[in-house]
Design a protein around this motif. Structure first.
Motif, PDB file in Angstrom:
ATOM      1  N   ALA A 150       0.824  17.539 -53.606  1.00 44.99           N
ATOM      2  CA  ALA A 150       2.113  17.768 -53.004  1.00 44.99           C
ATOM      3  C   ALA A 150       1.271  17.885 -51.205  1.00 44.99           C
ATOM      4  CB  ALA A 150       2.234  19.568 -53.843  1.00 44.99           C
ATOM      5  N   LEU A 151       2.911  17.861 -50.580  1.00 42.77           N
ATOM      6  CA  LEU A 151       2.581  17.822 -48.820  1.00 42.77           C
ATOM      7  C   LEU A 151       1.480  17.367 -48.546  1.00 42.77           C
ATOM      8  CD1 LEU A 151       2.853  21.896 -49.368  1.00 42.77           C
ATOM      9  CD2 LEU A 151       4.767  20.497 -48.424  1.00 42.77           C
ATOM     10  N   ASP A 152       1.583  16.063 -48.662  1.00 40.62           N
ATOM     11  CA  ASP A 152       0.531  15.505 -47.838  1.00 40.62           C
ATOM     12  C   ASP A 152      -1.226  15.737 -48.319  1.00 40.62           C
ATOM     13  OD1 ASP A 152       2.177  12.522 -47.696  1.00 40.62           O
ATOM     14  OD2 ASP A 152       3.185  14.323 -45.573  1.00 40.62           O
ATOM     15  N   ALA A 153      -1.041  16.563 -49.618  1.00 36.60           N
ATOM     16  CA  ALA A 153      -3.026  17.746 -49.315  1.00 36.60           C
ATOM     17  C   ALA A 153      -3.536  16.756 -50.110  1.00 36.60           C
ATOM     18  CB  ALA A 153      -2.696  18.437 -50.529  1.00 36.60           C
ATOM     19  N   CYS A 154      -3.327  15.239 -49.610  1.00 34.56           N
ATOM     20  CA  CYS A 154      -4.427  14.275 -50.979  1.00 34.56           C
ATOM     21  C   CYS A 154      -4.965  13.030 -49.471  1.00 34.56           C
ATOM     22  CB  CYS A 154      -4.347  13.753 -51.803  1.00 34.56           C
ATOM     23  SG  CYS A 154      -5.193  12.442 -52.711  1.00 34.56           S
ATOM     24  N   PRO A 155      -6.124  13.220 -49.049  1.00 40.46           N
ATOM     25  CA  PRO A 155      -6.600  12.409 -47.727  1.00 40.46           C
ATOM     26  C   PRO A 155      -6.360  10.486 -48.182  1.00 40.46           C
ATOM     27  CG  PRO A 155      -7.849  12.563 -49.125  1.00 40.46           C
ATOM     28  CD  PRO A 155      -7.030  13.424 -49.689  1.00 40.46           C
ATOM     29  N   GLU A 156      -5.575  10.122 -49.727  1.00 41.24           N
ATOM     30  CA  GLU A 156      -6.007   9.026 -49.712  1.00 41.24           C
ATOM     31  C   GLU A 156      -4.526   8.684 -49.376  1.00 41.24           C
ATOM     32  OE1 GLU A 156      -6.886   8.620 -54.349  1.00 41.24           O
ATOM     33  OE2 GLU A 156      -9.429   9.198 -53.741  1.00 41.24           O
ATOM     34  N   PRO A 157      -3.705   7.561 -48.561  1.00 42.24           N
ATOM     35  CA  PRO A 157      -2.652   7.094 -48.846  1.00 42.24           C
ATOM     36  C   PRO A 157      -2.095   6.686 -50.476  1.00 42.24           C
ATOM     37  CG  PRO A 157      -3.219   5.473 -47.059  1.00 42.24           C
ATOM     38  CD  PRO A 157      -5.226   6.730 -48.407  1.00 42.24           C
ATOM     39  N   MET A 158      -0.555   7.492 -50.077  1.00 42.03           N
ATOM     40  CA  MET A 158       0.278   6.754 -51.304  1.00 42.03           C
ATOM     41  C   MET A 158       1.100   5.943 -50.490  1.00 42.03           C
ATOM     42  SD  MET A 158       0.062   9.969 -53.935  1.00 42.03           S
ATOM     43  CE  MET A 158       1.969   9.602 -54.174  1.00 42.03           C
ATOM     44  N   ALA A 159       2.003   4.973 -51.943  1.00 41.84           N
ATOM     45  CA  ALA A 159       2.958   4.758 -51.308  1.00 41.84           C
ATOM     46  C   ALA A 159       4.453   5.631 -51.660  1.00 41.84           C
ATOM     47  CB  ALA A 159       3.253   3.266 -52.864  1.00 41.84           C
ATOM     48  N   ASP A 160       5.641   5.848 -50.415  1.00 37.53           N
ATOM     49  CA  ASP A 160       6.422   6.107 -50.490  1.00 37.53           C
ATOM     50  C   ASP A 160       7.195   6.193 -51.741  1.00 37.53           C
ATOM     51  OD1 ASP A 160       7.874   8.156 -49.306  1.00 37.53           O
ATOM     52  OD2 ASP A 160       8.791   6.385 -48.036  1.00 37.53           O
ATOM     53  N   VAL A 161       7.138   6.613 -52.836  1.00 40.76           N
ATOM     54  CA  VAL A 161       7.849   6.118 -54.319  1.00 40.76           C
ATOM     55  C   VAL A 161       7.245   7.496 -55.016  1.00 40.76           C
ATOM     56  CG1 VAL A 161       8.701   5.076 -56.399  1.00 40.76           C
ATOM     57  CG2 VAL A 161       7.263   3.543 -54.093  1.00 40.76           C
ATOM     58  N   ASN A 162       8.874   7.921 -55.429  1.00 40.05           N
ATOM     59  CA  ASN A 162       8.818   9.193 -56.175  1.00 40.05           C
ATOM     60  C   ASN A 162       9.175   9.222 -57.807  1.00 40.05           C
ATOM     61  OD1 ASN A 162       9.879  11.279 -58.414  1.00 40.05           O
ATOM     62  ND2 ASN A 162      10.715  11.974 -55.849  1.00 40.05           N
ATOM     63  N   LYS A 163       7.933   8.425 -57.934  1.00 37.16           N
ATOM     64  CA  LYS A 163       7.600   7.996 -59.896  1.00 37.16           C
ATOM     65  C   LYS A 163       8.507   8.707 -60.708  1.00 37.16           C
ATOM     66  CE  LYS A 163       2.612   6.812 -58.463  1.00 37.16           C
ATOM     67  NZ  LYS A 163       1.057   6.564 -58.756  1.00 37.16           N
ATOM     68  N   LEU A 164       8.983   9.724 -60.524  1.00 32.23           N
ATOM     69  CA  LEU A 164       9.709  10.488 -61.521  1.00 32.23           C
ATOM     70  C   LEU A 164      10.961   9.523 -61.644  1.00 32.23           C
ATOM     71  CD1 LEU A 164      10.052  12.365 -63.515  1.00 32.23           C
ATOM     72  CD2 LEU A 164      10.458  14.514 -62.330  1.00 32.23           C
ATOM     73  N   ALA A 165      11.301   9.634 -59.564  1.00 30.91           N
ATOM     74  CA  ALA A 165      12.701   8.362 -59.874  1.00 30.91           C
ATOM     75  C   ALA A 165      12.313   7.386 -60.338  1.00 30.91           C
ATOM     76  CB  ALA A 165      13.346   8.660 -58.111  1.00 30.91           C
ATOM     77  N   ALA A 166      11.219   6.431 -60.228  1.00 30.94           N
ATOM     78  CA  ALA A 166      11.498   5.333 -60.401  1.00 30.94           C
ATOM     79  C   ALA A 166      11.047   5.677 -62.746  1.00 30.94           C
ATOM     80  CB  ALA A 166       9.770   4.824 -60.271  1.00 30.94           C
ATOM     81  N   LEU A 167      10.256   6.278 -62.971  1.00 30.99           N
ATOM     82  CA  LEU A 167      11.052   6.545 -64.663  1.00 30.99           C
ATOM     83  C   LEU A 167      12.105   6.851 -64.794  1.00 30.99           C
ATOM     84  CD1 LEU A 167       8.122   9.740 -65.647  1.00 30.99           C
ATOM     85  CD2 LEU A 167       8.023   6.559 -65.985  1.00 30.99           C
ATOM     86  N   ALA A 168      13.077   7.036 -63.750  1.00 30.60           N
ATOM     87  CA  ALA A 168      14.402   7.650 -64.138  1.00 30.60           C
ATOM     88  C   ALA A 168      15.287   6.254 -64.199  1.00 30.60           C
ATOM     89  CB  ALA A 168      14.899   8.991 -63.190  1.00 30.60           C
TER      90      ALA A 168
END
Length: 169
Positions: free
Chosen positions: A80-98
């Motif tokens: 959350a809040l870009d706290a992880c230094p590893e870049p992530m795809a800009d995809v909300n995985k919960l929306a993808a599950l929906a």
């Protein structure tokens, strides 16, 4: 600063549906779809999706949702809040599950509605409580800013219907 939570002692959804990396790929896909339908059935899913979008917790996957057959718990906010230094795809995985569940229209509408219930007052209270943190004011400002445009951000996570006039121009 470290975060912890009480062990609620119920399995995550991957465990609950029997998913394993050792299963044949086609079986994993079937189980992922079944789990996505289960997530779509939770009353809290639209609010969790909106809250995740507000705090930019895009990594809400099936391993981050605990369910005992009755109660659901949403865990693992380390990204959350870009706290992880590893870049992530800009995809909300919960929306993808929906979307995977086929319930995207219902969940999108409910998540947009839920986005209007998230209050900047709660953000200010969280900032006050966490004021010993490294940059609680900065995080609060980011979340408060995201709340102003949250409904649009949530809506943008879902496929848009095709515009019949789009091809005319």
């Amino acid at each position: 600063m470290a975060f912890a939570c009480i062990d609620v002692s119920y399995p995550n959804l991957l465990q609950r549906v029997g998913w394993s990396a050792n299963l044949p790929p086609e079986m994993r896909v079937v189980l992922e779809h079944a789990a996505a339908k289960l997530v779509a059935s939770f009353a809290q899913t639209p609010l969790a999706l909106a809250a995740d979008e507000a705090i930019k917790n895009l990594d809400r996957n099936l391993g981050n949702i605990l369910w005992n057959g009755n109660d659901v718990a949403w865990v693992d906010h380390e990204r959350a809040l870009d706290a992880c230094p590893e870049p992530m795809a800009d995809v909300n995985k919960l929306a993808a599950l929906a979307v995977m569940s086929g319930e995207q229209d219902r969940i999108a509408a409910a998540a947009v509605t839920a986005s209007f219930t998230l209050s900047p007052i709660a953000v200010a209270e969280a900032e006050r409580i966490c004021s010993a943190g490294e940059d609680s004011a900065g995080f609060a400002a980011v979340v408060s800013d995201r709340l102003r445009h949250l409904a649009n951000a949530v809506l943008a996570r879902f496929p848009r219907p095709s515009d019949l006039l789009e091809e005319i121009s």
